[in-house]
Design a protein around this motif. Structure first.
Motif, PDB file in Angstrom:
ATOM      1  N   ASN A   1      47.040   9.248 -43.310  1.00  0.00           N
ATOM      2  CA  ASN A   1      47.506   8.090 -44.073  1.00  0.00           C
ATOM      3  C   ASN A   1      47.834   8.470 -45.514  1.00  0.00           C
ATOM      4  OD1 ASN A   1      47.226   5.181 -42.700  1.00  0.00           O
ATOM      5  ND2 ASN A   1      45.672   6.522 -41.819  1.00  0.00           N
ATOM      6  N   LEU A   2      47.034   9.360 -46.093  1.00  0.00           N
ATOM      7  CA  LEU A   2      47.313   9.836 -47.458  1.00  0.00           C
ATOM      8  C   LEU A   2      48.640  10.577 -47.505  1.00  0.00           C
ATOM      9  CD1 LEU A   2      46.267  10.230 -50.400  1.00  0.00           C
ATOM     10  CD2 LEU A   2      45.266  12.387 -49.620  1.00  0.00           C
ATOM     11  N   SER A   3      48.897  11.418 -46.506  1.00  0.00           N
ATOM     12  CA  SER A   3      50.163  12.165 -46.449  1.00  0.00           C
ATOM     13  C   SER A   3      51.348  11.225 -46.279  1.00  0.00           C
ATOM     14  CB  SER A   3      50.123  13.180 -45.298  1.00  0.00           C
ATOM     15  OG  SER A   3      49.156  14.183 -45.535  1.00  0.00           O
ATOM     16  N   GLY A   4      51.184  10.215 -45.423  1.00  0.00           N
ATOM     17  CA  GLY A   4      52.257   9.229 -45.254  1.00  0.00           C
ATOM     18  C   GLY A   4      52.528   8.466 -46.530  1.00  0.00           C
ATOM     19  N   ASN A   5      51.464   8.125 -47.248  1.00  0.00           N
ATOM     20  CA  ASN A   5      51.623   7.421 -48.525  1.00  0.00           C
ATOM     21  C   ASN A   5      52.313   8.304 -49.553  1.00  0.00           C
ATOM     22  OD1 ASN A   5      50.714   4.970 -50.231  1.00  0.00           O
ATOM     23  ND2 ASN A   5      49.988   6.697 -51.440  1.00  0.00           N
ATOM     24  N   ASP A   6      51.992   9.607 -49.554  1.00  0.00           N
ATOM     25  CA  ASP A   6      52.624  10.535 -50.499  1.00  0.00           C
ATOM     26  C   ASP A   6      54.121  10.674 -50.236  1.00  0.00           C
ATOM     27  OD1 ASP A   6      50.284  10.991 -51.857  1.00  0.00           O
ATOM     28  OD2 ASP A   6      49.775  12.838 -50.795  1.00  0.00           O
TER      29      ASP A   6
END
Length: 312
Positions: A65-70
């Motif tokens: 989810n962090l990677s998708g947000n980035d």
């Protein structure tokens, strides 16, 4: 007069990092490279976690989810800048600028919340290992992400709606490569008290609370690890937190650097560079931090990349 000023403004002027035409190709190349590296790195993280079932754990679910947000965070700012450089046009429409403010606010808020949730996940894993699978069940993990999204969207919409009430007396020139909320408020000829007060309150709540949660989690983690009798256990516990702690330090360190630089310098160029460090660099570096510091992730990435290249 105020209503007239508001309807008269149809676009903003993004001054970018430099107005020197000779530097534009270099700036374009640098930001295009940063964007491609950010997208590719974070996309590989997401695909690797999705492909390998042994990575289907809360820690890697939050990392995906962090990677998708980035990816979304970077996409909300850099592509428009690249298009403007390519077209030799520094304008952005009024609606486009407000939309950019909204999206950037959403993804900044999500970054704060996800980092706090990841810290809580490490806290439960180290301080309550026997109850970890019970506490961090799939339902709670999904709920934490959805609540983070809801809070971030609500915060962003509130700021965007408050920006709509502002009026501008002169041609609005933003000394940045994207529409930054604080700079838009500075350009307004309306009374900025309510907007500035809102920024202070929301930053204290939506930024301060996640940061306090991260600090609380790591204080308890350190306290728990120091009580472990085995040095091997201590090393393993700290190694599981090393990547996340590095990402947190990079994100909040660059964020605080922006506000410190804006408080002590009047240079618009220095302010724009500082903002770039906050909105671009952490998102690009996060995949490298997790792939280099996390042994399990490093091994999975190596296998996934080898498999992908062999298929090609």
């Amino acid at each position: 007069m105020e209503a007239k000023n508001q309807t008269a403004i149809s676009e903003f002027l993004l001054l970018g990092l430099s107005d020197d035409p000779e530097l534009q190709p270099l700036i374009f190349s640098i930001f295009l490279s940063i964007y491609l590296v950010t997208i590719l790195g974070n996309l590989i993280i997401i695909l690797t976690i999705s492909y390998y079932s042994h990575l289907h754990t809360p820690m890697y679910f939050f990392l995906a989810n962090l990677s998708g947000n980035d990816i979304c965070f970077t996409t909300s700012t850099i592509p428009k800048m690249l298009v403007n450089i390519q077209k030799h046009d520094q304008n952005i429409s009024y609606i486009g600028c407000i939309s950019q403010v909204c999206f950037v606010s959403v993804f900044v808020g999500m970054e704060n919340c996800i980092l706090a949730v990841m810290a809580y996940d490490r806290y439960v894993a180290i301080c309550h290992p026997l109850r970890y699978t019970i506490i961090m069940n799939p339902c709670l993990c999904v709920m934490l992400v959805l609540v983070s999204q809801f809070i971030s969207i609500a915060d962003a919409l509130l700021h965007s709606l408050m920006v709509l009430r502002l009026s501008f007396c002169t041609e609005p020139k933003l000394p940045h490569f994207f529409c930054e909320l604080a700079q838009i408020i500075k350009l307004s000829c309306s009374d900025p008290l309510i907007n500035n007060l809102l920024i202070f309150v929301t930053a204290s709540v939506f930024g301060g609370v996640p940061l306090a949660g991260i600090i609380f989690s790591y204080v308890n983690i350190v306290s728990s690890v120091l009580r472990m009798p085995s040095s091997v256990g201590k090393y393993k516990a700290f190694s599981t937190c090393g990547s996340h702690l590095s990402v947190v330090s990079l994100f909040y360190g660059t964020g605080f650097g922006v506000y410190i630089s804006s408080a002590f310098t009047d240079s618009s160029w220095k302010s724009a560079v500082a903002t770039m460090m906050y909105t671009v660099v952490p998102q690009m570096m996060n995949p490298f931090i997790y792939s280099l510091r996390n042994q399990e992730m490093k091994e999975a990435l190596r296998k996934f990349i080898s498999m992908t290249t062999s298929l090609v």
